[in-house]
Design an enzyme around this catalytic site. Structure first.
Site, PDB file in Angstrom:
ATOM      1  N   LEU A 107       0.806  -1.223   0.000  1.00 21.57           N
ATOM      2  CA  LEU A 107       0.000   0.000   0.000  1.00 21.57           C
ATOM      3  C   LEU A 107       0.844   1.281   0.000  1.00 21.57           C
ATOM      4  CD1 LEU A 107      -2.631  -1.210   2.626  1.00 21.57           C
ATOM      5  CD2 LEU A 107      -2.749  -1.375   0.132  1.00 21.57           C
ATOM      6  N   GLY A 160      -1.623   6.470  -2.538  1.00 21.43           N
ATOM      7  CA  GLY A 160      -2.767   6.363  -3.452  1.00 21.43           C
ATOM      8  C   GLY A 160      -3.877   5.525  -2.814  1.00 21.43           C
ATOM      9  N   HIS A 161      -3.475   4.422  -2.162  1.00 23.37           N
ATOM     10  CA  HIS A 161      -4.471   3.571  -1.481  1.00 23.37           C
ATOM     11  C   HIS A 161      -5.080   4.306  -0.286  1.00 23.37           C
ATOM     12  CE1 HIS A 161      -1.820   0.364  -3.330  1.00 23.37           C
ATOM     13  NE2 HIS A 161      -3.014   0.034  -3.776  1.00 23.37           N
ATOM     14  N   GLN A 173      -5.159 -12.374 -12.912  1.00 20.88           N
ATOM     15  CA  GLN A 173      -4.992 -11.195 -13.758  1.00 20.88           C
ATOM     16  C   GLN A 173      -3.537 -11.009 -14.214  1.00 20.88           C
ATOM     17  OE1 GLN A 173      -6.585  -8.703 -10.393  1.00 20.88           O
ATOM     18  NE2 GLN A 173      -5.143  -7.199 -11.149  1.00 20.88           N
TER      19      GLN A 173
HETATM   20  O1  PAF Z   1      -6.318  -2.433  -9.074  1.00 15.64           O
HETATM   21  C1  PAF Z   1      -5.958  -3.442  -8.439  1.00 15.64           C
HETATM   22  O2  PAF Z   1      -5.141  -3.370  -7.536  1.00 15.64           O
HETATM   23  C2  PAF Z   1      -6.531  -4.801  -8.813  1.00 15.64           C
HETATM   24  O3  PAF Z   1      -6.734  -4.920 -10.175  1.00 15.64           O
HETATM   25  C3  PAF Z   1      -7.832  -5.128  -8.056  1.00 15.64           C
HETATM   26  C4  PAF Z   1      -8.941  -4.157  -8.388  1.00 15.64           C
HETATM   27  C5  PAF Z   1      -7.556  -5.097  -6.550  1.00 15.64           C
HETATM   28  C6  PAF Z   1      -8.314  -6.524  -8.424  1.00 15.64           C
HETATM   29  O4  PAF Z   1      -7.379  -7.507  -8.125  1.00 15.64           O
END
Ligand code: PAF
Length: 285
Positions: A33, A36-37, A61
Site C-alpha cells: 500500500l 494512493g491507497h 490477472q
Molecule cells: O487495481 C488493483 O489493484 C486490482 O486490479 C484489483 C482491483 C484489486 C483486483 O485484483
C-alpha cells in the site's frame, strides 16, 4: 481492526454490519500500500460507515502464477498502515479460499471480445481476472460503495460496466491519481524501479501533460504531436505499449467535434517495469 482470511467469516461479519444499518465501502487492493491507497480509504471513510480493505494478489490477472509471485508484497507493513488509518476490516484471503479446487471448473466473469482493445489487447487474460475477483469481492461483501483509482482507467471503465450489467447495487467511486512531487503516479510497482529508472519515470506524466496542452477541439485528428510525444519517450529509454487519445466516455478512437471529454492513455516499459498513467480532459467548445 479485524483481520479476516476466510470469506465465510467475512460474509457473516458483513451481515452484522448491515443489520445495524451501517454502510460499507470496499477498497480492493493487491497490497503493498502507498498514499494512493490511503486516498481511496479516505474517500471510503467519507462516504460510508465502515471501510473494508481487501488485500489479494489475484493470480488470474497475471500472465501466469510465476508472474503473480513476483508482485511486491508487504503484508505486515500494510497492516500497520491500515490500522493507522482506522480501517475497520482487512480481508486477506488465501488463494485456495478464493479459487476453490485449484482453478478447476472455475466460472469466470469476462469483458466482451469487442473490448479487447488497449490494455486488454496486450493482455487478454487480465480483465477476465479482474472482473472475476472483483465480482467475488462484491458477492462476499455486498458493499454500498467501492473505490477504485483512476490510474487504472480501463479497469474503472469496465468495473462501472460490470456493476450496471450484472445488476450490482453498488456505487463506484473513481478516485483521482495521487502523484509524487515530480509527477510520477504512485504505484505499487514503483519500488521495482532502480534509481536511474526512477529519475526518468516522471517523463511519462510530463509527456501526457504536454499532449494535453497541445490538443483542442480543432486538432483532434492531427496526430503530429502524438508522434512527437512518442519519439520523446523513446528517446528517454521507454518501450511504449500504448500512447493514445480516446473518447473517455466510450474508449473510442474516433474523435469528433461532438466529443466532450478525452483521455490520454500511456503504458510504457522502463527496464523491466511497466508503468501506466493517464490524463482526462474536458474539451471546450
Ligand atoms: O487495481 C488493483 O489493484 C486490482 O486490479 C484489483 C482491483 C484489486 C483486483 O485484483
Amino acid at each position: 481492526m479485524y483481520i479476516i482470511r476466510d470469506p465465510k467469516i467475512l460474509y457473516n461479519k458483513v451481515k452484522k454490519i448491515h443489520k445495524k444499518n451501517n454502510t460499507i465501502a470496499l477498497i480492493p487492493t493487491m497490497g503493498n500500500l502507498h498514499l494512493g491507497h490511503i486516498k481511496l480509504i479516505e474517500v471510503g471513510q467519507k462516504n460510508a460507515d465502515k471501510v473494508i480493505v481487501s488485500i489479494f494478489v489475484n493470480p488470474m490477472q497475471f500472465k501466469n502464477l510465476n508472474d503473480s509471485k513476483k508482485y511486491p508484497r508487504s503484508l505486515k507493513e500494510d497492516f500497520k498502515k491500515l490500522k493507522l488509518n482506522n480501517v475497520d476490516i482487512v480481508f486477506c484471503p488465501r488463494l485456495k479460499k478464493m479459487y476453490l479446487n485449484n482453478f478447476i471448473d472455475q466460472i469466470f466473469v469476462n469483458i466482451p471480445s469487442s473490448y479487447n482493445i488497449l490494455e486488454s489487447k496486450n493482455r487478454p487474460y487480465h480483465f477476465k481476472g479482474v472482473m472475476t475477483i472483483v465480482s467475488k469481492l462484491f458477492n462476499i461483501i455486498s458493499p454500498e460503495i467501492a473505490c477504485f483509482g483512476k490510474k487504472d482507467f480501463q479497469q474503472l471503465f469496465f468495473i462501472k460496466k460490470l456493476v450496471i450489467q450484472m445488476n450490482y447495487n453498488i456505487q463506484i467511486l473513481g478516485v483521482p491519481i495521487v502523484r509524487d512531487n515530480d509527477g510520477l503516479a504512485l504505484s505499487s510497482r514503483n519500488i521495482l524501479l532502480n534509481s536511474k529508472e526512477r529519475k526518468i519515470a516522471p517523463e511519462i506524466y510530463k509527456t501526457i501533460k504536454w499532449i494535453s496542452k497541445k490538443i483542442n477541439k480543432n486538432n483532434l485528428k492531427n496526430n503530429n504531436f502524438l508522434k512527437k510525444a512518442y519519439k520523446n519517450l523513446v528517446k528517454h529509454g521507454f518501450k511504449i505499449d500504448i500512447l493514445t487519445i480516446r473518447d473517455s466516455k466510450t474508449l473510442n478512437k474516433k474523435l469528433t467535434k461532438k466529443t466532450s471529454s478525452i483521455i490520454i492513455l500511456c503504458s510504457a516499459w522502463i527496464g523491466k517495469v511497466r508503468l501506466i498513467d493517464n490524463l482526462e480532459m474536458l474539451l471546450k467548445n
